[in-house]
Design a protein around this motif. Structure first.
Motif, PDB file in Angstrom:
ATOM      1  N   PRO A 187       0.792  -1.230   0.000  1.00  0.00           N
ATOM      2  CA  PRO A 187       0.000   0.000   0.000  1.00  0.00           C
ATOM      3  C   PRO A 187       0.821   1.276   0.000  1.00  0.00           C
ATOM      4  N   TRP A 188       2.086   1.206   0.438  1.00  0.00           N
ATOM      5  CA  TRP A 188       2.920   2.407   0.470  1.00  0.00           C
ATOM      6  C   TRP A 188       4.229   2.141  -0.283  1.00  0.00           C
ATOM      7  N   VAL A 189       4.952   3.210  -0.556  1.00  0.00           N
ATOM      8  CA  VAL A 189       6.232   3.123  -1.247  1.00  0.00           C
ATOM      9  C   VAL A 189       7.314   2.749  -0.243  1.00  0.00           C
ATOM     10  N   SER A 190       8.182   1.796  -0.593  1.00  0.00           N
ATOM     11  CA  SER A 190       9.256   1.338   0.279  1.00  0.00           C
ATOM     12  C   SER A 190      10.571   1.312  -0.489  1.00  0.00           C
ATOM     13  N   PRO A 191      11.694   1.444   0.237  1.00  0.00           N
ATOM     14  CA  PRO A 191      12.994   1.358  -0.431  1.00  0.00           C
ATOM     15  C   PRO A 191      13.421  -0.064  -0.754  1.00  0.00           C
ATOM     16  N   GLU A 192      12.770  -1.054  -0.114  1.00  0.00           N
ATOM     17  CA  GLU A 192      13.178  -2.458  -0.250  1.00  0.00           C
ATOM     18  C   GLU A 192      11.953  -3.340  -0.031  1.00  0.00           C
ATOM     19  N   PRO A 193      11.721  -4.356  -0.900  1.00  0.00           N
ATOM     20  CA  PRO A 193      10.534  -5.205  -0.758  1.00  0.00           C
ATOM     21  C   PRO A 193      10.440  -5.974   0.547  1.00  0.00           C
ATOM     22  N   LEU A 194      11.561  -6.206   1.220  1.00  0.00           N
ATOM     23  CA  LEU A 194      11.549  -7.068   2.398  1.00  0.00           C
ATOM     24  C   LEU A 194      10.659  -6.525   3.517  1.00  0.00           C
ATOM     25  N   GLY A 195      10.602  -5.191   3.683  1.00  0.00           N
ATOM     26  CA  GLY A 195       9.792  -4.621   4.756  1.00  0.00           C
ATOM     27  C   GLY A 195       8.326  -5.006   4.636  1.00  0.00           C
ATOM     28  N   GLN A 196       7.756  -4.798   3.460  1.00  0.00           N
ATOM     29  CA  GLN A 196       6.349  -5.137   3.275  1.00  0.00           C
ATOM     30  C   GLN A 196       6.150  -6.643   3.167  1.00  0.00           C
ATOM     31  N   GLY A 197       7.191  -7.361   2.738  1.00  0.00           N
ATOM     32  CA  GLY A 197       7.104  -8.815   2.744  1.00  0.00           C
ATOM     33  C   GLY A 197       6.998  -9.370   4.148  1.00  0.00           C
ATOM     34  N   MET A 198       7.715  -8.751   5.095  1.00  0.00           N
ATOM     35  CA  MET A 198       7.647  -9.201   6.484  1.00  0.00           C
ATOM     36  C   MET A 198       6.304  -8.850   7.125  1.00  0.00           C
ATOM     37  N   ARG A 253       1.311  10.228   3.054  1.00  0.00           N
ATOM     38  CA  ARG A 253       2.048  10.771   1.919  1.00  0.00           C
ATOM     39  C   ARG A 253       2.894   9.714   1.231  1.00  0.00           C
ATOM     40  N   SER A 254       3.153   8.603   1.930  1.00  0.00           N
ATOM     41  CA  SER A 254       3.909   7.500   1.337  1.00  0.00           C
ATOM     42  C   SER A 254       3.011   6.502   0.618  1.00  0.00           C
ATOM     43  N   LEU A 255       1.686   6.648   0.782  1.00  0.00           N
ATOM     44  CA  LEU A 255       0.770   5.730   0.116  1.00  0.00           C
ATOM     45  C   LEU A 255       0.907   5.846  -1.396  1.00  0.00           C
ATOM     46  N   VAL A 256       0.811   4.725  -2.058  1.00  0.00           N
ATOM     47  CA  VAL A 256       0.966   4.721  -3.515  1.00  0.00           C
ATOM     48  C   VAL A 256      -0.104   5.573  -4.173  1.00  0.00           C
ATOM     49  N   MET A 257      -1.301   5.603  -3.598  1.00  0.00           N
ATOM     50  CA  MET A 257      -2.372   6.380  -4.210  1.00  0.00           C
ATOM     51  C   MET A 257      -2.110   7.885  -4.097  1.00  0.00           C
ATOM     52  N   VAL A 258      -1.190   8.291  -3.202  1.00  0.00           N
ATOM     53  CA  VAL A 258      -0.808   9.698  -3.068  1.00  0.00           C
ATOM     54  C   VAL A 258       0.532   9.960  -3.746  1.00  0.00           C
ATOM     55  N   ILE A 290      -0.050   0.699 -11.522  1.00  0.00           N
ATOM     56  CA  ILE A 290      -1.509   0.723 -11.488  1.00  0.00           C
ATOM     57  C   ILE A 290      -2.076  -0.282 -10.487  1.00  0.00           C
ATOM     58  N   VAL A 291      -1.438  -1.464 -10.365  1.00  0.00           N
ATOM     59  CA  VAL A 291      -1.942  -2.465  -9.424  1.00  0.00           C
ATOM     60  C   VAL A 291      -1.764  -1.974  -7.991  1.00  0.00           C
ATOM     61  N   ASN A 292      -0.583  -1.449  -7.684  1.00  0.00           N
ATOM     62  CA  ASN A 292      -0.353  -0.871  -6.364  1.00  0.00           C
ATOM     63  C   ASN A 292      -1.279   0.310  -6.095  1.00  0.00           C
ATOM     64  N   PHE A 293      -1.510   1.105  -7.133  1.00  0.00           N
ATOM     65  CA  PHE A 293      -2.351   2.286  -6.992  1.00  0.00           C
ATOM     66  C   PHE A 293      -3.780   1.890  -6.621  1.00  0.00           C
TER      67      PHE A 293
END
Length: 297
Positions: free
Chosen positions: A45-56, A103-108, A113-116
């Motif tokens: 749902p938000w922008v991250s510098p590395e996939p591992l954070g949201q994967g965890m 402000r880090s949300l992909v929709m903002v 498009i899928v993340n959005f």
């Protein structure tokens, strides 16, 4: 045993339904976040510098599903509360940190498009579940106490040797979680992979929820009542280990925080396995078997 000890609150239909809905949401979203990010594709749902954070984050959601489905089958509040309170912490915490990091949300911020499309759905679902969880938990405290029909409320206490390790484990997860939520800029530097503020706070929420669950199990001191929580913690450890192994190149394995994380995950796995083993088909203490009841002379 006194009537006060026997009396307990019936688990409401709303709480049982909440556990089922959260279980389904956690299963689907956890599997999606864990699998996609484990393959190195940033999704969430938000922008991250590395996939591992949201994967965890996804691994934590996925791992709790066995406990959530067990919670839905509970009949009494006392059997459910050691996992219900972590659910309240997790849902309200994720809702709050999502809005704080809007402000880090992909929709903002913008993105694929899928993340959005996924981002606003996350906000709506997590916020709705947070409100539902708070209402159900508070409503449970106002339900009248009743004596169960079978009167089976005897305790199966935790063994004495297990309490110090559980206290250390629960305090560790709670302390780290609180630090990540309250001071993500400082404590985020101790995460052994690259994270931003949203990653750090979301991971902190889950760490805090795990700590609340472990300490709640210790406070409940009853293996029969804590089964949903016991079922949840080893799943989190296994799911997190799989994601970490898949993204091993992103982890600073030589660092102290990486070693600490592995020890804490092993602690969750050991606590869950021991709880399931100790609680297997055991007769509660203090309640004699029919053959042991003295016959009249």
């Amino acid at each position: 045993m006194s009537a006060t000890r026997d009396a307990s609150r019936e688990l409401s239909a709303g709480s049982a339904l909440l556990a089922t809905v959260v279980g389904v949401v956690a299963l689907l979203n956890g599997l999606l976040l864990a699998a996609v990010n484990a393959f190195g594709v940033l999704f969430g749902p938000w922008v991250s510098p590395e996939p591992l954070g949201q994967g965890m984050v996804g691994a934590a959601m996925l791992g709790t599903t066995p406990g959530l489905f067990a919670l839905a089958r509970c009949r009494r509040w006392e059997e459910a509360r050691t996992l219900m309170w972590p659910v309240v912490v997790a849902m309200t915490g994720l809702s709050v940190v999502t809005l704080l990091n809007r402000r880090s949300l992909v929709m903002v911020h913008g993105g694929g498009i899928v993340n959005f499309l996924y981002s606003p759905d996350w906000v709506l679902v997590v916020t709705a579940l947070a409100l539902w969880a708070v209402v159900c938990a508070v409503a449970q405290l106002w339900r009248p106490r009743t004596v169960p029909p079978d009167g089976d409320t005897e305790r199966l206490p935790l063994p004495g040797w297990s309490k110090p390790p559980l206290a250390v484990l629960g305090s560790s997860w709670s302390g780290i979680g609180t630090g990540l939520v309250a001071l993500p800029g400082y404590w985020g530097d101790f995460v052994p992979w690259q994270v931003n503020r949203a990653d750090a706070q979301a991971l902190g929420v889950w760490a805090l929820a795990l700590g609340v669950g472990v300490l709640g199990t210790l406070a409940e001191d009853d293996l029969r009542r804590t089964r949903p929580a016991v079922l949840a913690v080893p799943g989190v450890a296994v799911a997190a280990a799989v994601v970490l192994a898949a993204r091993a190149e992103a982890v600073h394995w030589a660092s102290g925080p990486a070693l600490s994380l592995l020890i804490m995950l092993l602690g969750l796995l050991a606590a869950g396995a021991a709880g399931l083993w100790l609680g297997r088909d055991r007769k509660p203490a203090g309640k004699p078997r029919p053959a042991e009841v003295a016959q009249p002379g």
